[in-house]
Scaffold this motif. Structure first.
Motif, PDB file in Angstrom:
ATOM      1  N   GLU A   1      14.252 -14.135  -7.037  1.00 45.69           N
ATOM      2  CA  GLU A   1      13.332 -14.601  -8.072  1.00 45.69           C
ATOM      3  C   GLU A   1      12.895 -16.045  -7.846  1.00 45.69           C
ATOM      4  O   GLU A   1      11.786 -16.431  -8.213  1.00 45.69           O
ATOM      5  N   THR A   2      13.753 -16.834  -7.246  1.00 47.48           N
ATOM      6  CA  THR A   2      13.508 -18.281  -7.177  1.00 47.48           C
ATOM      7  C   THR A   2      13.305 -18.830  -5.772  1.00 47.48           C
ATOM      8  O   THR A   2      12.986 -20.006  -5.621  1.00 47.48           O
ATOM      9  N   VAL A   3      13.460 -18.013  -4.745  1.00 47.66           N
ATOM     10  CA  VAL A   3      13.436 -18.530  -3.380  1.00 47.66           C
ATOM     11  C   VAL A   3      12.109 -19.200  -3.030  1.00 47.66           C
ATOM     12  O   VAL A   3      12.065 -20.123  -2.209  1.00 47.66           O
ATOM     13  N   HIS A   4      11.030 -18.739  -3.643  1.00 51.72           N
ATOM     14  CA  HIS A   4       9.714 -19.312  -3.340  1.00 51.72           C
ATOM     15  C   HIS A   4       9.226 -20.269  -4.425  1.00 51.72           C
ATOM     16  O   HIS A   4       8.030 -20.579  -4.491  1.00 51.72           O
ATOM     17  N   ASP A   5      10.135 -20.751  -5.269  1.00 54.13           N
ATOM     18  CA  ASP A   5       9.731 -21.709  -6.294  1.00 54.13           C
ATOM     19  C   ASP A   5       9.092 -22.942  -5.671  1.00 54.13           C
ATOM     20  O   ASP A   5       9.618 -23.523  -4.718  1.00 54.13           O
ATOM     21  N   VAL A   6       7.946 -23.334  -6.242  1.00 55.44           N
ATOM     22  CA  VAL A   6       7.273 -24.564  -5.832  1.00 55.44           C
ATOM     23  C   VAL A   6       7.313 -25.512  -7.022  1.00 55.44           C
ATOM     24  O   VAL A   6       6.931 -25.144  -8.130  1.00 55.44           O
ATOM     25  N   CYS A   7       7.783 -26.734  -6.783  1.00 54.97           N
ATOM     26  CA  CYS A   7       7.883 -27.733  -7.843  1.00 54.97           C
ATOM     27  C   CYS A   7       6.987 -28.916  -7.519  1.00 54.97           C
ATOM     28  O   CYS A   7       6.823 -29.294  -6.361  1.00 54.97           O
ATOM     29  N   VAL A   8       6.401 -29.502  -8.548  1.00 55.67           N
ATOM     30  CA  VAL A   8       5.571 -30.692  -8.380  1.00 55.67           C
ATOM     31  C   VAL A   8       6.486 -31.903  -8.232  1.00 55.67           C
ATOM     32  O   VAL A   8       7.381 -32.127  -9.054  1.00 55.67           O
ATOM     33  N   LEU A   9       6.272 -32.675  -7.187  1.00 57.03           N
ATOM     34  CA  LEU A   9       7.118 -33.835  -6.931  1.00 57.03           C
ATOM     35  C   LEU A   9       6.942 -34.898  -8.004  1.00 57.03           C
ATOM     36  O   LEU A   9       5.868 -35.023  -8.614  1.00 57.03           O
ATOM     37  N   PRO A  10       7.983 -35.702  -8.247  1.00 55.65           N
ATOM     38  CA  PRO A  10       7.851 -36.821  -9.188  1.00 55.65           C
ATOM     39  C   PRO A  10       6.732 -37.768  -8.764  1.00 55.65           C
ATOM     40  O   PRO A  10       6.495 -37.977  -7.571  1.00 55.65           O
ATOM     41  N   GLY A  11       6.033 -38.333  -9.743  1.00 56.56           N
ATOM     42  CA  GLY A  11       4.974 -39.292  -9.439  1.00 56.56           C
ATOM     43  C   GLY A  11       3.631 -38.669  -9.119  1.00 56.56           C
ATOM     44  O   GLY A  11       2.659 -39.384  -8.879  1.00 56.56           O
ATOM     45  N   ILE A  12       3.575 -37.331  -9.113  1.00 58.37           N
ATOM     46  CA  ILE A  12       2.321 -36.627  -8.852  1.00 58.37           C
ATOM     47  C   ILE A  12       1.734 -36.168 -10.192  1.00 58.37           C
ATOM     48  O   ILE A  12       2.422 -35.579 -11.017  1.00 58.37           O
ATOM     49  N   HIS A  13       0.458 -36.451 -10.402  1.00 56.89           N
ATOM     50  CA  HIS A  13      -0.207 -36.015 -11.622  1.00 56.89           C
ATOM     51  C   HIS A  13      -0.392 -34.498 -11.603  1.00 56.89           C
ATOM     52  O   HIS A  13      -0.727 -33.915 -10.564  1.00 56.89           O
TER      53      HIS A  13
END
Length: 256
Positions: A14-26
């Motif tokens: 379920e989570t292997v392809h999780d994409v997260c927005v990096l800190p400091g990115i709008h």
């Protein structure tokens, strides 16, 4: 295998392809209506090219999305799309794309369906914008799209009123420049510049502070407090003035 081990093993898929927005990115979420051409023209039979009832439905949906658990500093809508600018420090759900996409699409669909009394669906995607300049460009882009769509829509429906078929009206517009489209409207007694700003530029939403008179039950005295409410701007500024509004909102959010 006990359940905890089994659960951990299965969650990988379920989570292997999780994409997260990096800190400091709008982060900006864009939420679009699905099959809204049929919904607005056939199911609800809204007035073309613009209908105040549909405008108010989209406005109320934006206000709902700005109040459903995320820190949103600016909302924008034109036609059947919504854009939300999140606080730079927003950390909900670990900044995972799939969570924002699923929750915002579901919230928009639920709210809009309740307002219209018919089924309405949305999709959502997250735009990652590394700099303020790109945030400003994003919203100027969407405002430019609103302007182009408004001009085309008004021209298209004038041609349809003249008896042209959908294909013939679309083909005629495809070979016409902006000046020609403005002239077409003028020949039909419409000055595009005089049309309501919300049709040409969309609507903006942001929180403002207001003084409210309250009552202190301990002292028995009236008190003045500051309350936050979502302001709806139906006459958005253009060009540099629009950027100044967005910069002020981002500055205020980062100063907190």
């Amino acid at each position: 295998m006990n359940f905890d081990d089994f659960d951990e093993t299965m969650r990988i898929f379920e989570t292997v392809h999780d994409v997260c927005v990096l800190p400091g990115i709008h982060m900006v979420a864009r939420i679009d209506g699905r099959n809204f051409s049929r919904l607005t023209k056939e199911t609800c039979a809204f007035k073309a090219p613009f209908d105040e009832r549909f405008r108010d439905c989209m406005a109320e949906t934006v206000r709902h999305l700005m109040s459903c658990g995320f820190s949103v500093i600016y909302g924008y809508t034109e036609s059947d799309e919504i854009s939300l600018l999140f606080d730079l420090d927003e950390q909900a759900f670990g900044r995972k794309h799939r969570k924002y996409n699923s929750i915002l699409a579901a919230e928009a669909a639920a709210k809009c369906s309740l307002l219209l009394g018919v089924h309405a669906a949305f999709d959502c995607r997250i735009c990652e914008l590394p700099t303020r300049r790109q945030v400003l460009d994003y919203f100027r882009w969407r405002a430019g799209d609103a302007l182009r769509n408004a001009l085309n829509a008004h021209c298209y429906w004038k041609l349809r009123e003249d008896g042209l078929s959908p294909r013939a009206a679309a083909d005629r517009l495809a070979h016409m420049d902006t000046a020609g489209k403005n002239e077409l409207l003028f020949q039909h007694g419409v000055n595009f510049n005089d049309l309501p700003a919300w049709q040409k530029r969309g609507m903006g939403f942001y929180r403002i502070k207001e003084e409210k008179e309250g009552y202190n039950p301990l002292s028995g005295e009236s008190v003045i407090t500051l309350r936050s409410r979502i302001h709806t701007e139906m006459e958005l500024p253009i060009n540099d003035a629009y950027e100044e509004l967005l910069i002020r909102l981002m500055d205020n959010a980062e100063a907190k």
